[in-house]
Motif scaffolding. Sequence first.
Motif, PDB file in Angstrom:
ATOM      1  N   ASP A 150       6.248   0.852  -3.320  1.00 12.23           N
ATOM      2  CA  ASP A 150       5.542  -0.312  -3.838  1.00 12.23           C
ATOM      3  C   ASP A 150       6.170  -1.599  -3.323  1.00 12.23           C
ATOM      4  O   ASP A 150       5.478  -2.560  -2.975  1.00 12.23           O
ATOM      5  N   THR A 151       7.480  -1.636  -3.297  1.00 14.17           N
ATOM      6  CA  THR A 151       8.173  -2.829  -2.823  1.00 14.17           C
ATOM      7  C   THR A 151       7.838  -3.103  -1.362  1.00 14.17           C
ATOM      8  O   THR A 151       7.583  -4.246  -0.965  1.00 14.17           O
ATOM      9  N   ALA A 152       7.819  -2.056  -0.566  1.00 16.61           N
ATOM     10  CA  ALA A 152       7.482  -2.217   0.847  1.00 16.61           C
ATOM     11  C   ALA A 152       6.054  -2.688   1.021  1.00 16.61           C
ATOM     12  O   ALA A 152       5.759  -3.550   1.853  1.00 16.61           O
ATOM     13  N   LEU A 153       5.153  -2.136   0.213  1.00 19.40           N
ATOM     14  CA  LEU A 153       3.753  -2.535   0.308  1.00 19.40           C
ATOM     15  C   LEU A 153       3.579  -4.000  -0.048  1.00 19.40           C
ATOM     16  O   LEU A 153       2.814  -4.725   0.577  1.00 19.40           O
ATOM     17  N   MET A 154       4.275  -4.448  -1.083  1.00 14.63           N
ATOM     18  CA  MET A 154       4.141  -5.824  -1.520  1.00 14.63           C
ATOM     19  C   MET A 154       4.682  -6.802  -0.487  1.00 14.63           C
ATOM     20  O   MET A 154       4.357  -7.976  -0.517  1.00 14.63           O
ATOM     21  N   SER A 155       5.547  -6.334   0.439  1.00 14.83           N
ATOM     22  CA  SER A 155       6.103  -7.226   1.455  1.00 14.83           C
ATOM     23  C   SER A 155       5.106  -7.493   2.565  1.00 14.83           C
ATOM     24  O   SER A 155       5.307  -8.377   3.387  1.00 14.83           O
ATOM     25  N   ALA A 197      -3.996 -10.078  -1.332  1.00 12.25           N
ATOM     26  CA  ALA A 197      -5.058  -9.399  -2.067  1.00 12.25           C
ATOM     27  C   ALA A 197      -4.634  -9.114  -3.501  1.00 12.25           C
ATOM     28  O   ALA A 197      -5.437  -9.235  -4.435  1.00 12.25           O
ATOM     29  N   THR A 198      -3.376  -8.756  -3.682  1.00 10.47           N
ATOM     30  CA  THR A 198      -2.867  -8.509  -5.034  1.00 10.47           C
ATOM     31  C   THR A 198      -2.987  -9.763  -5.891  1.00 10.47           C
ATOM     32  O   THR A 198      -3.368  -9.697  -7.060  1.00 10.47           O
ATOM     33  N   GLY A 199      -2.676 -10.907  -5.297  1.00 10.29           N
ATOM     34  CA  GLY A 199      -2.810 -12.157  -6.033  1.00 10.29           C
ATOM     35  C   GLY A 199      -4.244 -12.442  -6.423  1.00 10.29           C
ATOM     36  O   GLY A 199      -4.517 -12.939  -7.530  1.00 10.29           O
ATOM     37  N   ALA A 248      -8.895  -9.937 -12.367  1.00  7.90           N
ATOM     38  CA  ALA A 248      -8.822  -9.011 -13.506  1.00  7.90           C
ATOM     39  C   ALA A 248      -8.025  -9.572 -14.673  1.00  7.90           C
ATOM     40  O   ALA A 248      -8.015  -8.983 -15.754  1.00  7.90           O
ATOM     41  N   GLY A 249      -7.338 -10.714 -14.457  1.00  9.30           N
ATOM     42  CA  GLY A 249      -6.546 -11.297 -15.534  1.00  9.30           C
ATOM     43  C   GLY A 249      -5.402 -10.404 -15.959  1.00  9.30           C
ATOM     44  O   GLY A 249      -5.129 -10.247 -17.150  1.00  9.30           O
ATOM     45  N   THR A 250      -4.722  -9.809 -14.995  1.00 12.74           N
ATOM     46  CA  THR A 250      -3.678  -8.846 -15.300  1.00 12.74           C
ATOM     47  C   THR A 250      -2.380  -9.237 -14.602  1.00 12.74           C
ATOM     48  O   THR A 250      -2.258 -10.342 -14.078  1.00 12.74           O
ATOM     49  N   THR A 251      -1.408  -8.343 -14.596  1.00 12.82           N
ATOM     50  CA  THR A 251      -0.123  -8.615 -13.958  1.00 12.82           C
ATOM     51  C   THR A 251      -0.161  -8.192 -12.498  1.00 12.82           C
ATOM     52  O   THR A 251      -1.061  -7.471 -12.063  1.00 12.82           O
ATOM     53  N   ALA A 252       0.845  -8.612 -11.740  1.00 11.85           N
ATOM     54  CA  ALA A 252       0.915  -8.244 -10.330  1.00 11.85           C
ATOM     55  C   ALA A 252       1.051  -6.729 -10.160  1.00 11.85           C
ATOM     56  O   ALA A 252       0.434  -6.133  -9.278  1.00 11.85           O
ATOM     57  N   THR A 253       1.830  -6.108 -11.019  1.00  6.28           N
ATOM     58  CA  THR A 253       2.008  -4.653 -10.945  1.00  6.28           C
ATOM     59  C   THR A 253       0.690  -3.931 -11.185  1.00  6.28           C
ATOM     60  O   THR A 253       0.333  -2.991 -10.466  1.00  6.28           O
ATOM     61  N   GLU A 254      -0.066  -4.382 -12.201  1.00  4.03           N
ATOM     62  CA  GLU A 254      -1.344  -3.742 -12.502  1.00  4.03           C
ATOM     63  C   GLU A 254      -2.390  -4.064 -11.449  1.00  4.03           C
ATOM     64  O   GLU A 254      -3.264  -3.244 -11.164  1.00  4.03           O
TER      65      GLU A 254
END
Length: 234
Positions: free
Chosen positions: A165-170, A177-179, A185-191
């Motif tokens: 997950d850490t590598a993907l987020m980099s 897209a996560t942002g 969705a009004g959720t957290t970055a992890t979700e």
Amino acid sequence: MPDFAPSVPDGTDGVDLCAPFLLHLPVNGAAVTMFGGASAETLVCSSGAIATRLDELQFDLGEGPRWEAARTRQPVLVPDVHSPLPYSWPVLSKALEKTGVAAIFVYPLTVGALDLGVVELHRTTPGSLSTSDQSTAAVIADETAWHLLRRVLSVNSPDTDPTVDTALMSRREIHQATGMVLAQAGTTATEALLLLRAHAFAKALTLRETADEVLQGRLSFAPHREAPGRPGLQ
């Protein structure tokens, strides 16, 4: 807000997804069914024989409030299955006479744009859920949907290691897209990343391909719900 996270063993991944509904709501039974994934439909949990029978009847007959809830992504509330109001599901209504079910409340299990399944609640005496109970049911349904999503990904996704997950987020595209999903969705970055991974898994895409769909505006995870609930059997 109360914590409705399920905590009772069910023999699979250590939790009983039906238990919180029975604990916090005035219902006699519950069943959680998941759509999609490795099989077309899976009964994840049932509180007893009546709940199982109610789920089976709707599946076998192809009609009932659970199908409408899945189609509309809205709760379908039936406070009296024997009401003289014109029923939308005549065959099911007849079959219910032998089950002891007097009221049915079905909530869709959704996470953003993903449809994961439904929870079917029933009572053996007629009666509506109060506004407070409907709100509680919606909160528990949301918790249940997230748990189902994590369950599916933990079994089927190769990206279960936190270092992955850490590598993907980099990677910039996935980060961007996560942002966007976070805002939609009004959720957290992890979700939000979990939503991206779930869509990629469901559509047989790579995570980068899914992120590109979000960035190009072809995919949105904004919820589609319009109202907290509406009566059924109308």
